[in-house]
Write an enzyme that holds these catalytic residues in place. Structure first.
Site, PDB file in Angstrom:
ATOM      1  N   ASP A 155      46.627  -7.405  44.680  1.00  0.00           N
ATOM      2  CA  ASP A 155      46.877  -6.060  44.153  1.00  0.00           C
ATOM      3  C   ASP A 155      48.233  -5.556  44.632  1.00  0.00           C
ATOM      4  O   ASP A 155      48.764  -6.034  45.643  1.00  0.00           O
ATOM      5  CB  ASP A 155      45.819  -5.075  44.682  1.00  0.00           C
ATOM      6  CG  ASP A 155      44.466  -5.254  44.012  1.00  0.00           C
ATOM      7  OD1 ASP A 155      44.378  -5.931  42.974  1.00  0.00           O
ATOM      8  OD2 ASP A 155      43.486  -4.703  44.551  1.00  0.00           O
ATOM      9  N   GLN A 185      53.966  -2.467  38.666  1.00  0.00           N
ATOM     10  CA  GLN A 185      53.651  -1.079  38.283  1.00  0.00           C
ATOM     11  C   GLN A 185      54.761  -0.498  37.403  1.00  0.00           C
ATOM     12  O   GLN A 185      55.927  -0.475  37.825  1.00  0.00           O
ATOM     13  CB  GLN A 185      53.524  -0.217  39.547  1.00  0.00           C
ATOM     14  CG  GLN A 185      52.410  -0.674  40.485  1.00  0.00           C
ATOM     15  CD  GLN A 185      52.593  -0.173  41.915  1.00  0.00           C
ATOM     16  OE1 GLN A 185      53.717  -0.027  42.384  1.00  0.00           O
ATOM     17  NE2 GLN A 185      51.491   0.067  42.603  1.00  0.00           N
ATOM     18  N   ARG A 206      49.476  -8.888  36.477  1.00  0.00           N
ATOM     19  CA  ARG A 206      48.727  -7.749  35.934  1.00  0.00           C
ATOM     20  C   ARG A 206      49.710  -6.583  35.860  1.00  0.00           C
ATOM     21  O   ARG A 206      50.398  -6.292  36.842  1.00  0.00           O
ATOM     22  CB  ARG A 206      47.579  -7.413  36.871  1.00  0.00           C
ATOM     23  CG  ARG A 206      46.840  -6.147  36.496  1.00  0.00           C
ATOM     24  CD  ARG A 206      46.094  -5.566  37.687  1.00  0.00           C
ATOM     25  NE  ARG A 206      44.915  -6.301  38.065  1.00  0.00           N
ATOM     26  CZ  ARG A 206      44.363  -6.193  39.276  1.00  0.00           C
ATOM     27  NH1 ARG A 206      44.903  -5.422  40.211  1.00  0.00           N
ATOM     28  NH2 ARG A 206      43.279  -6.869  39.573  1.00  0.00           N
ATOM     29  N   LYS A 209      50.019   1.020  35.470  1.00  0.00           N
ATOM     30  CA  LYS A 209      50.964   2.144  35.522  1.00  0.00           C
ATOM     31  C   LYS A 209      51.309   2.482  36.970  1.00  0.00           C
ATOM     32  O   LYS A 209      52.433   2.848  37.273  1.00  0.00           O
ATOM     33  CB  LYS A 209      50.351   3.363  34.814  1.00  0.00           C
ATOM     34  CG  LYS A 209      50.239   3.164  33.306  1.00  0.00           C
ATOM     35  CD  LYS A 209      49.788   4.415  32.587  1.00  0.00           C
ATOM     36  CE  LYS A 209      49.557   4.090  31.110  1.00  0.00           C
ATOM     37  NZ  LYS A 209      49.018   5.246  30.368  1.00  0.00           N
ATOM     38  N   ALA A 211      48.938   3.583  40.795  1.00  0.00           N
ATOM     39  CA  ALA A 211      47.922   4.549  41.206  1.00  0.00           C
ATOM     40  C   ALA A 211      48.388   5.460  42.345  1.00  0.00           C
ATOM     41  O   ALA A 211      47.667   6.365  42.740  1.00  0.00           O
ATOM     42  CB  ALA A 211      46.667   3.803  41.641  1.00  0.00           C
ATOM     43  N   LYS A 223      55.030  11.226  33.039  1.00  0.00           N
ATOM     44  CA  LYS A 223      54.070  10.240  32.558  1.00  0.00           C
ATOM     45  C   LYS A 223      54.582   9.537  31.289  1.00  0.00           C
ATOM     46  O   LYS A 223      54.377   8.334  31.102  1.00  0.00           O
ATOM     47  CB  LYS A 223      52.736  10.932  32.285  1.00  0.00           C
ATOM     48  CG  LYS A 223      51.641   9.964  31.947  1.00  0.00           C
ATOM     49  CD  LYS A 223      50.312  10.659  31.838  1.00  0.00           C
ATOM     50  CE  LYS A 223      49.194   9.689  31.508  1.00  0.00           C
ATOM     51  NZ  LYS A 223      49.499   8.714  30.498  1.00  0.00           N
ATOM     52  N   HIS A 249      43.577   1.730  30.422  1.00  0.00           N
ATOM     53  CA  HIS A 249      42.537   2.261  29.530  1.00  0.00           C
ATOM     54  C   HIS A 249      43.196   3.028  28.399  1.00  0.00           C
ATOM     55  O   HIS A 249      42.530   3.732  27.657  1.00  0.00           O
ATOM     56  CB  HIS A 249      41.605   3.195  30.314  1.00  0.00           C
ATOM     57  CG  HIS A 249      41.175   2.627  31.623  1.00  0.00           C
ATOM     58  ND1 HIS A 249      41.896   2.800  32.777  1.00  0.00           N
ATOM     59  CD2 HIS A 249      40.132   1.842  31.941  1.00  0.00           C
ATOM     60  CE1 HIS A 249      41.308   2.149  33.768  1.00  0.00           C
ATOM     61  NE2 HIS A 249      40.243   1.558  33.293  1.00  0.00           N
ATOM     62  N   ARG A 310      41.335   7.938  44.323  1.00  0.00           N
ATOM     63  CA  ARG A 310      42.350   7.577  43.329  1.00  0.00           C
ATOM     64  C   ARG A 310      41.756   7.626  41.926  1.00  0.00           C
ATOM     65  O   ARG A 310      42.403   8.066  40.980  1.00  0.00           O
ATOM     66  CB  ARG A 310      42.942   6.192  43.635  1.00  0.00           C
ATOM     67  CG  ARG A 310      43.939   6.211  44.788  1.00  0.00           C
ATOM     68  CD  ARG A 310      44.798   4.958  44.821  1.00  0.00           C
ATOM     69  NE  ARG A 310      44.046   3.781  45.172  1.00  0.00           N
ATOM     70  CZ  ARG A 310      43.882   3.327  46.417  1.00  0.00           C
ATOM     71  NH1 ARG A 310      44.441   3.963  47.424  1.00  0.00           N
ATOM     72  NH2 ARG A 310      43.186   2.238  46.637  1.00  0.00           N
TER      73      ARG A 310
END
Ligand SMILES: Cc1cc2nc3c(=O)[nH]c(=O)nc-3n(C[C@H](O)[C@H](O)[C@H](O)COP(=O)(O)OP(=O)(O)OC[C@H]3O[C@@H](n4cnc5c(N)ncnc54)[C@H](O)[C@@H]3O)c2cc1C
Length: 329
Positions: A155, A185, A206, A209, A211, A223, A249, A310
């Site tokens: 991660d 990210q 992966r 955006k 976190a 954003k 999502h 988060r």
């Protein structure tokens, strides 16, 4: 209310409303992330957490509790990846114990026939004690995962960890651990350059955006810019030679990725969609029904507090859901 039923408004008004919503949302997110360190909030959420709402986002506190959840997701055509919740380990004995626990998780996934892999945080494996400690632990897991024909994802944590994480990832790949991937990210200005550097490795990446609450010296404050950068990076990754996990999502971005993959003939085994357990479950199933690979990140453990915060921070409605459950007691 369906979108078509919403009252019409002028484009200028829509822009103002959307700007106000963005500002409110970032303020809300910042507020929640800051309150994560507040002693009263910590006590309250710890006392009521899993029973009253965290279970929507955290599959359980133990692996035994989660295995039926993993199997149910598998039966629905979803692959899983799991993580033991926790981060920021400060002593070597704990980092070793966490690594031992991940060895057990890898073994259990295989013996229980779960279609899935694990994702680890380097600060959970001892990054705060030095890169050598984290490398030693993550390399041990990479070997164990390879021997079980499975995969290991690293991660990405806050921006201050990106250099060390990418160094360790490159070092692992240089040592022949090809069953390891990491995360980039789109919120960070640097990510486009990081991707360029990683490309020769044909990386398994992966894309998220991001976190974490970051300063505007390192990350896009708006954003809309984070989303636009996500789209650009996703296109670059899909055109590159590696494997891309589209972890979002965001339906607009998912539709865009599907369109680009179709247009450029990107084979379906070169990318997948990833979402979090408990978030947009119907969208996950819809994508499976369309023949796409979908993985659900399904973390577990007793140290669920920062992860839950988060998750709550992403959406005001999540906090309302949580608060309603507490008030109902
Ligand atoms: C599989 C996976 C792994 C991840 N790994 C990392 C990582 O290693 N490092 C890292 O920094 N971040 C990671 N993240 C988190 C990521 O950075 C985002 O914070 C998170 O995914 C929310 O952004 P979004 O892309 O879904 O888009 P957003 O624009 O935030 O959301 C788009 C839509 O998705 C829905 N949605 C999103 N989040 C929620 C929520 N919590 N509750 C309810 N609805 C929601 C809403 O409908 C929203 O409108 C990961 C996310 C996923 C899915």
């Amino acid at each position: 209310m369906k979108r078509t039923e919403q009252p019409a408004s002028s484009p200028a008004m829509q822009t103002m409303t959307s700007r106000a919503a963005t500002t409110l949302n970032s303020a809300f997110r910042g507020g929640i992330l800051i309150s994560t360190n507040n002693a009263v909030v910590t006590r309250l959420v710890h006392r009521h957490g899993v029973r009253l709402g965290a279970s929507r986002f955290v599959a359980g506190e133990t692996l035994d509790e989660c295995l039926p959840v993993f199997k149910r997701l598998n039966a629905q055509g979803l692959r899983i990846n799991t993580s033991i919740l926790g981060e920021d380990v400060q002593d070597e004995a704990t980092a070793t114990a966490v690594t031992d626990a991940y060895v057990d998780v890898l073994d259990r996934l295989v013996t229980e026939g779960v279609d899935g892999n694990v994702a680890v945080k380097l600060t959970h494996l001892g990054l705060n004690l030095g890169e050598a400690v984290a490398y030693q632990n993550v390399a041990r897991l990479a070997v164990h995962a390879r021997d079980r024909s499975t995969f290991l994802r690293i991660d990405m944590e806050e921006s201050a960890r990106v250099d060390a994480t990418l160094r360790i990832y490159s070092q692992l790949r240089g040592a022949g651990h090809d069953n390891v991937g990491t995360v980039l990210q789109s919120s960070l200005y640097r990510t486009d350059d990081d991707l360029t550097e990683l490309f020769p490795l044909r990386p398994n990446l992966r894309l998220v955006k991001g976190a974490y609450l970051e300063h505007d010296t390192v990350a896009y404050p708006k954003k809309a810019d984070v989303d636009a950068n996500y789209q650009r990076l996703a296109e670059r990754m899909l055109r590159g030679g590696g494997f891309t996990a589209i972890a979002t999502h965001d339906e607009r971005l998912i539709a865009h990725v599907i369109a680009i993959a179709r247009r450029d003939g990107v084979p379906r085994d070169r990318f997948e969609f990833q979402m979090l357990y408990g978030i947009r479950p119907q969208l996950q199933l819809d994508l499976v029904a369309q023949g796409y690979r979908v993985l659900v990140a399904t973390p577990y453990g007793s140290d669920w507090y920062p992860y839950l915060m988060r998750c709550l921070a992403e959406r005001p409605t999540n906090l309302l859901f949580f608060a309603r459950n507490i008030l109902r007691r």
